[in-house]
Design a protein around this motif. Structure first.
Motif, PDB file in Angstrom:
ATOM      1  N   ASN A 145      64.671  27.116  46.700  1.00 51.77           N
ATOM      2  CA  ASN A 145      65.491  26.002  47.165  1.00 51.77           C
ATOM      3  C   ASN A 145      65.441  24.821  46.205  1.00 51.77           C
ATOM      4  O   ASN A 145      65.819  23.731  46.565  1.00 51.77           O
ATOM      5  N   GLY A 146      64.929  25.001  45.023  1.00 53.30           N
ATOM      6  CA  GLY A 146      64.775  23.922  44.063  1.00 53.30           C
ATOM      7  C   GLY A 146      63.544  24.161  43.207  1.00 53.30           C
ATOM      8  O   GLY A 146      63.052  25.285  43.106  1.00 53.30           O
ATOM      9  N   THR A 147      63.041  23.069  42.644  1.00 53.50           N
ATOM     10  CA  THR A 147      61.885  23.156  41.759  1.00 53.50           C
ATOM     11  C   THR A 147      60.853  22.120  42.164  1.00 53.50           C
ATOM     12  O   THR A 147      61.208  20.980  42.479  1.00 53.50           O
ATOM     13  N   VAL A 148      59.587  22.505  42.147  1.00 52.46           N
ATOM     14  CA  VAL A 148      58.495  21.558  42.354  1.00 52.46           C
ATOM     15  C   VAL A 148      57.945  21.229  40.978  1.00 52.46           C
ATOM     16  O   VAL A 148      57.623  22.123  40.196  1.00 52.46           O
ATOM     17  N   VAL A 149      57.847  19.927  40.694  1.00 55.77           N
ATOM     18  CA  VAL A 149      57.287  19.462  39.431  1.00 55.77           C
ATOM     19  C   VAL A 149      55.886  18.935  39.712  1.00 55.77           C
ATOM     20  O   VAL A 149      55.695  18.065  40.577  1.00 55.77           O
ATOM     21  N   ILE A 150      54.909  19.469  39.013  1.00 55.34           N
ATOM     22  CA  ILE A 150      53.513  19.065  39.189  1.00 55.34           C
ATOM     23  C   ILE A 150      53.286  17.755  38.433  1.00 55.34           C
ATOM     24  O   ILE A 150      53.649  17.635  37.259  1.00 55.34           O
ATOM     25  N   THR A 151      52.676  16.757  39.112  1.00 57.65           N
ATOM     26  CA  THR A 151      52.420  15.458  38.482  1.00 57.65           C
ATOM     27  C   THR A 151      50.931  15.233  38.209  1.00 57.65           C
ATOM     28  O   THR A 151      50.580  14.371  37.423  1.00 57.65           O
ATOM     29  N   GLY A 152      50.075  15.981  38.872  1.00 62.13           N
ATOM     30  CA  GLY A 152      48.637  15.824  38.670  1.00 62.13           C
ATOM     31  C   GLY A 152      48.119  16.831  37.664  1.00 62.13           C
ATOM     32  O   GLY A 152      48.841  17.713  37.205  1.00 62.13           O
ATOM     33  N   ASP A 153      46.841  16.670  37.290  1.00 67.00           N
ATOM     34  CA  ASP A 153      46.222  17.610  36.363  1.00 67.00           C
ATOM     35  C   ASP A 153      45.228  18.476  37.133  1.00 67.00           C
ATOM     36  O   ASP A 153      44.430  17.949  37.921  1.00 67.00           O
ATOM     37  N   ARG A 154      45.279  19.786  36.923  1.00 67.66           N
ATOM     38  CA  ARG A 154      44.423  20.750  37.623  1.00 67.66           C
ATOM     39  C   ARG A 154      44.625  20.681  39.143  1.00 67.66           C
ATOM     40  O   ARG A 154      43.680  20.641  39.922  1.00 67.66           O
ATOM     41  N   VAL A 155      45.899  20.673  39.555  1.00 71.53           N
ATOM     42  CA  VAL A 155      46.243  20.618  40.976  1.00 71.53           C
ATOM     43  C   VAL A 155      45.869  21.955  41.625  1.00 71.53           C
ATOM     44  O   VAL A 155      46.217  23.020  41.121  1.00 71.53           O
ATOM     45  N   ILE A 156      45.155  21.869  42.717  1.00 70.92           N
ATOM     46  CA  ILE A 156      44.654  23.064  43.416  1.00 70.92           C
ATOM     47  C   ILE A 156      45.801  23.775  44.133  1.00 70.92           C
ATOM     48  O   ILE A 156      46.558  23.159  44.883  1.00 70.92           O
ATOM     49  N   ALA A 157      45.906  25.085  43.891  1.00 68.62           N
ATOM     50  CA  ALA A 157      46.861  25.930  44.609  1.00 68.62           C
ATOM     51  C   ALA A 157      46.139  26.494  45.825  1.00 68.62           C
ATOM     52  O   ALA A 157      45.075  27.098  45.698  1.00 68.62           O
ATOM     53  N   ARG A 158      46.685  26.258  46.983  1.00 70.24           N
ATOM     54  CA  ARG A 158      46.021  26.674  48.225  1.00 70.24           C
ATOM     55  C   ARG A 158      46.749  27.855  48.864  1.00 70.24           C
ATOM     56  O   ARG A 158      47.947  28.038  48.686  1.00 70.24           O
ATOM     57  N   ALA A 159      46.003  28.637  49.636  1.00 71.27           N
ATOM     58  CA  ALA A 159      46.556  29.819  50.306  1.00 71.27           C
ATOM     59  C   ALA A 159      47.456  29.422  51.476  1.00 71.27           C
ATOM     60  O   ALA A 159      48.415  30.115  51.793  1.00 71.27           O
ATOM     61  N   THR A 160      47.146  28.315  52.119  1.00 74.11           N
ATOM     62  CA  THR A 160      47.916  27.805  53.244  1.00 74.11           C
ATOM     63  C   THR A 160      47.999  26.287  53.091  1.00 74.11           C
ATOM     64  O   THR A 160      47.226  25.712  52.323  1.00 74.11           O
ATOM     65  N   PRO A 161      48.895  25.623  53.814  1.00 77.20           N
ATOM     66  CA  PRO A 161      48.964  24.159  53.702  1.00 77.20           C
ATOM     67  C   PRO A 161      47.614  23.526  54.056  1.00 77.20           C
ATOM     68  O   PRO A 161      47.130  23.664  55.175  1.00 77.20           O
ATOM     69  N   GLY A 162      46.989  22.871  53.089  1.00 75.74           N
ATOM     70  CA  GLY A 162      45.690  22.234  53.302  1.00 75.74           C
ATOM     71  C   GLY A 162      44.545  23.219  53.449  1.00 75.74           C
ATOM     72  O   GLY A 162      43.431  22.848  53.778  1.00 75.74           O
ATOM     73  N   GLY A 163      44.828  24.487  53.200  1.00 82.72           N
ATOM     74  CA  GLY A 163      43.838  25.546  53.431  1.00 82.72           C
ATOM     75  C   GLY A 163      42.942  25.834  52.248  1.00 82.72           C
ATOM     76  O   GLY A 163      42.696  24.991  51.384  1.00 82.72           O
ATOM     77  N   LYS A 164      42.509  27.057  52.183  1.00 83.51           N
ATOM     78  CA  LYS A 164      41.519  27.542  51.229  1.00 83.51           C
ATOM     79  C   LYS A 164      42.019  27.483  49.776  1.00 83.51           C
ATOM     80  O   LYS A 164      43.151  27.830  49.484  1.00 83.51           O
ATOM     81  N   ASP A 165      41.134  27.059  48.891  1.00 80.85           N
ATOM     82  CA  ASP A 165      41.390  27.015  47.448  1.00 80.85           C
ATOM     83  C   ASP A 165      41.481  28.453  46.928  1.00 80.85           C
ATOM     84  O   ASP A 165      40.585  29.259  47.147  1.00 80.85           O
TER      85      ASP A 165
END
Length: 179
Positions: free
Chosen positions: A119-139
Motif C-alpha cells: 500500500n506504499g513505502t515505509v521509510v526508516i528514519t532511525g538507525d538499527r531500528v528493531i524489526a518485531r514479530a508483532t506490533p510492539g512484540g518480540k525482537d
C-alpha cells in the motif's frame, strides 16, 4: 456337500475377494493420491490466503494466540492442513490459521508468501531500528537502517507492517514514516 455346491461356494468366495481387493485398491489409490497432493502442497506449490481482517495466528490447532494478526489478502507459506486448521510458516515460526478465515491457493509467484500488493513505502528514519514479530512484540533480531525503504502492508496503532525478503515485520512509527 456335492461338487456343484462346492464350486459355487468357491466362485462366490473368489468374487468376494475380487470385489474386496478392488475396493481396497480404490481406497489405497485415493490415499496415495491424497498423500501425493499433500506432498505437493508441502513442497511449496501452495499458499494460504487470508479471507478476513484481524485473523488470529495460533501456536497450534485451536491453540493459544501466537501474537500474529492477518488481514484480507495476506498470503502465508503453506505447510499442511490438519482438520479445520492450516499449518503455516511465518517469519520462521509455525502458525496455525482456521480454515473458516483462510483458503488454500496455488502459489502466484516464486517469492513465496510475500503477500498482496503493498500500500506504499515505509521509510526508516532511525538507525538499527528493531524489526518485531508483532506490533510492539518480540525482537526478531533483524535491524533496519536510516534511509531504507520497505513495502508497506498496513498499520496497527503506531506500528507499520513491512516486508523484507519474503517475511513480514513490524516497525515503530517513532523511527519511520509512510510515503
Amino acid at each position: 456337500m456335492n461338487n456343484h455346491s462346492s464350486l459355487l461356494r468357491n466362485a462366490l468366495l473368489i468374487a468376494l475377494l475380487f470385489v474386496g481387493q478392488s475396493q481396497f485398491t480404490s481406497a489405497f489409490a485415493s490415499t496415495r493420491s491424497s498423500v501425493m497432493f499433500n506432498m505437493l502442497q508441502q513442497s511449496g506449490n501452495y499458499y494460504v490466503i487470508i479471507k478476513g481482517n484481524n485473523v488470529i495466528g495460533r501456536d497450534g490447532p485451536a491453540g493459544t494466540d501466537a501474537g500474529y494478526r492477518f488481514n484480507k489478502g495476506d498470503r502465508l507459506q503453506y505447510v499442511k492442513k490438519d482438520g479445520s486448521w492450516y499449518h503455516c510458516r511465518v517469519n520462521g515460526r509455525n502458525i496455525w490459521v482456521s480454515t473458516n478465515y483462510a483458503s488454500l491457493n496455488k502459489r502466484a509467484n516464486a517469492s513465496g508468501y510475500s503477500s498482496a500488493s503493498a500500500n506504499g513505502t515505509v521509510v526508516i528514519t532511525g538507525d538499527r531500528v528493531i524489526a518485531r514479530a508483532t506490533p510492539g512484540g518480540k525482537d526478531t533480531g533483524k535491524r533496519f537502517y536510516s534511509g531504507q525503504r520497505l513495502p508497506y502492508y498496513g498499520s496497527n496503532g503506531s506500528w507499520y507492517r513491512v516486508s523484507w525478503k519474503g517475511a513480514y515485520y513490524w516497525v515503530s512509527s517513532n523511527y519511520s514514516y509512510v510515503r
